[in-house]
Design an enzyme around this catalytic site. Structure first.
Site, PDB file in Angstrom:
ATOM      1  CG  LEU A 156       1.393  -6.263  -9.723  1.00 20.54           C
ATOM      2  CD1 LEU A 156       2.924  -5.822  -9.223  1.00 20.54           C
ATOM      3  CD2 LEU A 156       1.214  -7.888  -9.798  1.00 20.54           C
TER       4      LEU A 156
ATOM      5  CE  LYS B  89     -13.622   1.331  -8.152  1.00 23.19           C
ATOM      6  NZ  LYS B  89     -14.171   2.422  -7.300  1.00 23.19           N
TER       7      LYS B  89
ATOM      8  CD  GLU C  27      -2.831   0.500  -0.084  1.00 21.16           C
ATOM      9  OE1 GLU C  27      -3.107  -0.603  -0.283  1.00 21.16           O
ATOM     10  OE2 GLU C  27      -3.229   1.533  -0.795  1.00 21.16           O
TER      11      GLU C  27
ATOM     12  CE  LYS D 140      -3.823   0.531  -5.143  1.00 22.32           C
ATOM     13  NZ  LYS D 140      -5.116   0.582  -4.309  1.00 22.32           N
TER      14      LYS D 140
ATOM     15  CG  LEU E  20      -6.843 -17.524  -2.394  1.00 22.26           C
ATOM     16  CD1 LEU E  20      -7.619 -17.435  -1.498  1.00 22.26           C
ATOM     17  CD2 LEU E  20      -6.112 -16.589  -2.388  1.00 22.26           C
TER      18      LEU E  20
ATOM     19  CB  THR F 178       1.639 -19.598  -0.740  1.00 20.60           C
ATOM     20  OG1 THR F 178       1.301 -18.784  -1.822  1.00 20.60           O
ATOM     21  CG2 THR F 178       1.919 -21.173  -1.054  1.00 20.60           C
TER      22      THR F 178
ATOM     23  CB  THR G 171      -1.624 -13.993  -6.283  1.00 21.25           C
ATOM     24  OG1 THR G 171      -1.234 -12.789  -5.754  1.00 21.25           O
ATOM     25  CG2 THR G 171      -1.432 -14.139  -7.764  1.00 21.25           C
ATOM     26  CB  THR G 172      -4.596 -11.345  -2.118  1.00 18.59           C
ATOM     27  OG1 THR G 172      -4.855 -10.423  -3.225  1.00 18.59           O
ATOM     28  CG2 THR G 172      -3.030 -11.254  -2.270  1.00 18.59           C
TER      29      THR G 172
ATOM     30  N   GLY H  91      -3.901  -7.670  -5.141  1.00 19.00           N
ATOM     31  CA  GLY H  91      -4.577  -5.967  -5.226  1.00 19.00           C
ATOM     32  C   GLY H  91      -4.184  -4.713  -6.067  1.00 19.00           C
TER      33      GLY H  91
END
Ligand SMILES: NC(=O)c1ccc[n+]([C@@H]2O[C@H](COP(=O)([O-])OP(=O)(O)OC[C@H]3O[C@@H](n4cnc5c(N)ncnc54)[C@H](O)[C@@H]3O)[C@@H](O)[C@H]2O)c1
Ligand SMILES: O=C(CO)[C@@H](O)[C@H](O)[C@H](O)[C@H](O)COP(=O)(O)O
Ligand SMILES: [Co+2]
Length: 436
Positions: free
Chosen positions: A152, A187, A117, A120, A215, A217, A174-175, A150
């Protein structure tokens, strides 16, 4: 200017016809005028949006071709792809991803980004753009492949949407937040000027592949974080999903959605499907947010300011959860939610190991946050409040006094859990307040 159908001159320009029902692009003129005499043109064009979100486990197994199905092959006969990967994903899954690209003869350049974050920012997107430009992909036939959480997805999605005014991209979230939220809408964005997601674009990925094996890992806290956004969908529109979280929330956390038991597997599949389905049903009729009264904004009124103020102590879904706890308490005071319902909501937050309070939450922050959100919603609060469990209503009349009283009740109800250490990790970077 009002235009009656007989004044519309269809098909004055040529172009690909995306929508059979509408002749376009078209130029509308105010009444019949001779060629060369017009001094006002209203250009009216449509472009239909079509993108796919597909559940597909183990997308990087060598015999799975979903990742490469979009786009073409370069002059040399092999696909060329620019790939952006989260650094932690690269550390854990990078070898497998490279093996997959090599196996399929892909000519690729891979950019590995430390996405958080705090990073970002536009500069991070600019770094992606520099490398993308150096690799020089074809504009239409070589989609960028984005693999990560989110942050990336938002940053690299922004870069792809800016490159030559927009180049196609494909996402592999991947999350858990990526799978149920950031990876499925349109968005993109970065934080700017101290504000969350202040810069961004509306740009759909052609394809998003939801592969829950990633998820497995993730840290437990990150699963919990994603459950915050799933809980949002449950609270605004899906009582059955809420009940599923009550019954199986602990197992979802323990099993990280990997289906280690038959009941856990069933719960993981159902929770993912219902969350994605619910989110897309909300987004689709209002993709570009022309209507600023959005049910999915629930939990996102005070949380953007809280999340940015607490950075990096609170994760996105955690900040959303603190906001949802506050607005549940406030709705209870208004009689929109019963005390029993309020306590059920606070209890599920604890089950999901999510915070329902944060020491930075005080009346000054809440008033500041609401003012910023009112600007973001064009001058009105448009504040979603829960109506029982599974429905929302919108209000415009929340006052500073009401916020101050509600946050005190919230503190009394939730801070004991903080102090008892159950949710203590969220406070580690912040001085705890005297009460509770
Ligand atoms: N665009 C949208 O509509 C939208 C919707 C919701 C949230 N968001 C944004 O998403 C962001 C939050 O995303 P997030 O929660 O995914 O955080 P994140 O992207 O920071 O990822 C969380 C952490 O998990 C690591 N990670 C990622 N995948 C992993 C894996 N498979 N195994 C191990 N570690 C892994 C990352 O390196 C990172 O440290 C926020 O900035 C929020 O604003 C955007
Ligand atoms: O967090 C996000 C998007 O970043 C979503 O969960 C959520 O549904 C909404 O899009 C946000 O409420 C609105 O986000 P934004 O306009 O501040 O970017
Ligand atoms: Co969100």
């Amino acid at each position: 200017m009002s235009v009656s159908p007989e004044h519309i001159r269809p098909g004055l320009a040529t172009g690909t016809h995306h929508d059979d029902a509408v002749p376009f692009p078209r130029i509308e003129a105010d009444g019949p005028v001779a060629h060369g005499e017009r001094d006002s043109w209203l250009v009216h064009a449509h472009r239909s949006v079509r993108y796919e979100v597909r559940i597909r486990d183990r997308v990087f197994d060598l015999d799975h071709t979903d990742v490469l199905e979009a786009g073409g092959r370069g002059d040399g006969g092999s696909p060329r792809r620019f790939v952006v990967v989260d650094d932690e994903v690269d550390r854990v899954h990078g070898e497998r991803i490279r093996g997959y690209l090599d196996h399929h003869g892909v000519d690729y350049a891979m950019t590995v980004l430390a996405a958080s974050e705090a990073s970002k920012e536009f500069d991070t997107a600019a770094r992606v753009l520099e490398r993308l430009d150096a690799f020089a992909i074809a504009r239409r036939s070589e989609p960028v492949i984005i693999i990560g959480g989110g942050v990336l997805l938002d940053v690299a999605g922004l870069a792809a949407s800016l490159y030559r005014r927009g180049t196609p991209f494909l996402r592999v979230p991947t999350t858990l937040i990526g799978l149920v939220d950031a990876g499925i809408g349109v968005k993109t964005g970065v934080n700017f000027n101290g504000h969350k997601n202040r810069l961004g674009t509306y740009a759909p990925a052609d394809l998003t592949l939801l592969d829950r094996t990633f998820l497995g890992t993730l840290d437990r806290r990150q699963i919990s974080n994603g459950l915050g956004e799933i809980l949002k969908i449950a609270l605004i529109k899906d009582l059955a999903l809420f009940e599923l979280l009550e019954r199986h929330g602990a197992a979802l956390l323990d099993e990280r959605f990997q289906g280690l038991t038959p009941a856990g597997d069933d719960a993981a599949r159902t929770a993912l499907r219902r969350a994605v389905d619910g989110m897309l049903a909300e987004l689709t009729p209002n993709l570009w947010e022309d209507d600023l009264e959005r049910r999915v904004d629930y939990g996102h009124t005070f949380s953007p300011t809280l999340e940015m103020s607490a950075l990096p102590a609170l994760l996105h879904g955690e900040a959303v959860c603190v906001d949802m706890a506050l607005t549940t308490v406030l709705a209870c005071r208004r009689g929109l939610v019963t005390v029993a319902e309020r306590d059920r909501v606070l209890a599920i937050m604890r089950t999901l190991e999510l915070p329902c309070f944060h020491p930075l939450l005080d009346s000054e922050l809440l008033v500041r946050a609401l003012a910023d959100t009112v600007r973001h919603r064009d001058g009105r609060q448009r504040l979603p409040l829960p109506l029982g469990i599974g429905e929302v209503c919108f209000v415009d009349d929340v006052t500073a006094e009401e916020l101050a009283t509600s946050v005190e009740i919230q503190r009394d109800l939730c801070a004991p859990a903080l102090v008892a250490g159950r949710l203590g990790r969220q406070t580690e970077d912040v001085e705890t307040s005297g009460r509770g």
